[in-house]
Design a protein around this motif. Structure first.
Motif, PDB file in Angstrom:
ATOM      1  N   LEU A  14      -5.984 -15.680 -40.661  1.00 44.65           N
ATOM      2  CA  LEU A  14      -4.539 -15.619 -40.834  1.00 44.65           C
ATOM      3  C   LEU A  14      -4.140 -14.403 -41.646  1.00 44.65           C
ATOM      4  O   LEU A  14      -3.175 -13.698 -41.324  1.00 44.65           O
ATOM      5  N   ILE A  18      -1.748 -11.369 -40.367  1.00 47.31           N
ATOM      6  CA  ILE A  18      -0.511 -11.045 -41.079  1.00 47.31           C
ATOM      7  C   ILE A  18      -0.509  -9.588 -41.517  1.00 47.31           C
ATOM      8  O   ILE A  18       0.489  -8.885 -41.388  1.00 47.31           O
ATOM      9  N   THR A  26       9.095 -16.505 -38.457  1.00 47.78           N
ATOM     10  CA  THR A  26       8.625 -17.859 -38.756  1.00 47.78           C
ATOM     11  C   THR A  26       9.498 -18.880 -38.032  1.00 47.78           C
ATOM     12  O   THR A  26      10.698 -18.691 -37.861  1.00 47.78           O
ATOM     13  N   ILE A  88       4.747 -17.218 -36.796  1.00 50.30           N
ATOM     14  CA  ILE A  88       4.043 -18.196 -37.623  1.00 50.30           C
ATOM     15  C   ILE A  88       4.848 -19.489 -37.595  1.00 50.30           C
ATOM     16  O   ILE A  88       5.992 -19.522 -38.059  1.00 50.30           O
ATOM     17  N   LEU A 109       0.604 -18.167 -34.817  1.00 48.14           N
ATOM     18  CA  LEU A 109      -0.203 -18.780 -35.872  1.00 48.14           C
ATOM     19  C   LEU A 109       0.413 -20.131 -36.217  1.00 48.14           C
ATOM     20  O   LEU A 109       1.637 -20.283 -36.187  1.00 48.14           O
ATOM     21  N   LYS A 110      -0.422 -21.078 -36.558  1.00 48.90           N
ATOM     22  CA  LYS A 110       0.045 -22.423 -36.918  1.00 48.90           C
ATOM     23  C   LYS A 110      -0.461 -22.781 -38.306  1.00 48.90           C
ATOM     24  O   LYS A 110      -1.659 -22.696 -38.574  1.00 48.90           O
TER      25      LYS A 110
END
Length: 322
Positions: A14, A18, A26, A88, A109-110
């Motif tokens: 992650l 990022i 988000t 995200i 991304l989770k």
């Protein structure tokens, strides 16, 4: 800034993603609660602070009843997401509950603390041991740059933790949770003000509390349940999403062991909140197409007939475990 290599640490992929992304958006789940909004806004503020060269935006709009989490900042319209963005998604277990449209080919991304039954993201950090997604976001930002947790981020993240732990009363609340909360207060979170906001009752919500207490049913097994139909919500002038504040209410009653709150959606279905003081109830939620934590789960059912089936199945289960 350079992200430190973390070996097999689950945060490493992650952090690398990022760091590499020039633009980040988000998202959280539909009908967001304090944890969803607090996680989203805390992450946006923290990443913007740690990476001032990046464009970081919140993609899920903040509902009016949670505007206090956003503070004095204007609530800007949600941005259009492009395939070039890194998305995200926080506090959202299922793809179909993501509050925002993600174009095909977008990297996702989770970050979530619910069971990982829907692995919709390319990269994920899912850990059910955390009390809230906001606690996870705090850990992520701390790993990137401790100074990224500004007073604004701290307030949003503290609101998420307080909201999802029902003010530190859930079984998931542990020493790590309390240490994280203390860290956020040290960073500037206003604990007293946030606790008041989480408990805020408008005149309309006060009427809703009265309705629930006067119309709920408690069975001999200790199952409490209440159904809020669209007619009732219209009569009480409660916008969909604001009624969630009453979900913990039934748990304050000494004769209730397990409780169900059925809330009519604008689509005509019912959102079901499964809650318990001690007896695990997530398997019942799974039976009806939902899921979640052992003592706090959810599902959707189609109509009043399905509502009756959920009540009957849950009551039988609670009766068998007296």
């Amino acid at each position: 800034m350079n992200v430190m290599k973390r070996g097999r640490d689950p945060l490493a992929p992650l952090l690398a993603a990022i760091e590499a992304a020039p633009r980040i958006v988000t998202l959280c789940h539909t009908n967001p609660d304090p944890d969803a909004i607090g996680s989203q806004l805390g992450l946006v503020n923290g990443l913007s602070t740690a990476f001032p060269e990046k464009t970081v935006r919140a993609g899920t709009p903040v509902p009016a009843n949670l505007a206090w989490i956003a503070g004095a900042r204007p609530l800007t319209p949600s941005p259009t997401i492009t395939a070039a963005d890194l998305v995200i998604v926080v506090d959202c277990a299922n793809r179909d509950r993501i509050a925002g449209r993600i174009p095909a080919g977008t990297r996702v991304l989770k970050i979530d603390h619910h069971p990982n039954r829907d692995r919709y993201a390319e990269l994920g950090w899912v850990d059910e041991q955390y009390s809230s997604c906001a606690e996870m976001v705090t850990a992520l930002l701390t790993a990137i740059e401790p100074a990224a947790i500004t007073t604004t981020a701290a307030n949003a993240l503290y609101a998420g933790i307080v909201g999802d732990t029902a003010q530190f009363s859930t079984p998931e609340t542990n020493t790590q949770t309390l240490a994280t909360a203390a860290h956020l207060v040290a960073a500037g979170a206003d604990a007293a003000l946030i606790s008041h906001h989480v408990r805020d009752l408008t005149p309309r919500l006060r009427q809703l509390y009265g309705y629930v207490l006067s119309h709920l049913t408690v069975t001999p097994s200790g199952l409490g349940h209440i159904t809020l139909s669209r007619t009732v919500l219209r009569q009480l002038q409660i916008p969909f999403g604001e009624e969630d504040i009453i979900v913990p209410l039934l748990g304050y009653l000494t004769d209730v062991r397990v409780w169900l709150v059925f809330i009519a959606t604008p689509q005509g279905t019912f959102r079901v909140h499964f809650r318990s003081k001690k007896l695990p109830i997530n398997q019942i939620a799974t039976t009806f197409g939902g899921g979640g934590h052992p003592l706090a789960s959810g599902a959707f059912v189609d109509n009043f007939t399905s509502v009756s089936r959920v009540i009957a199945a849950t009551d039988a289960y609670v009766s068998a475990h007296r």
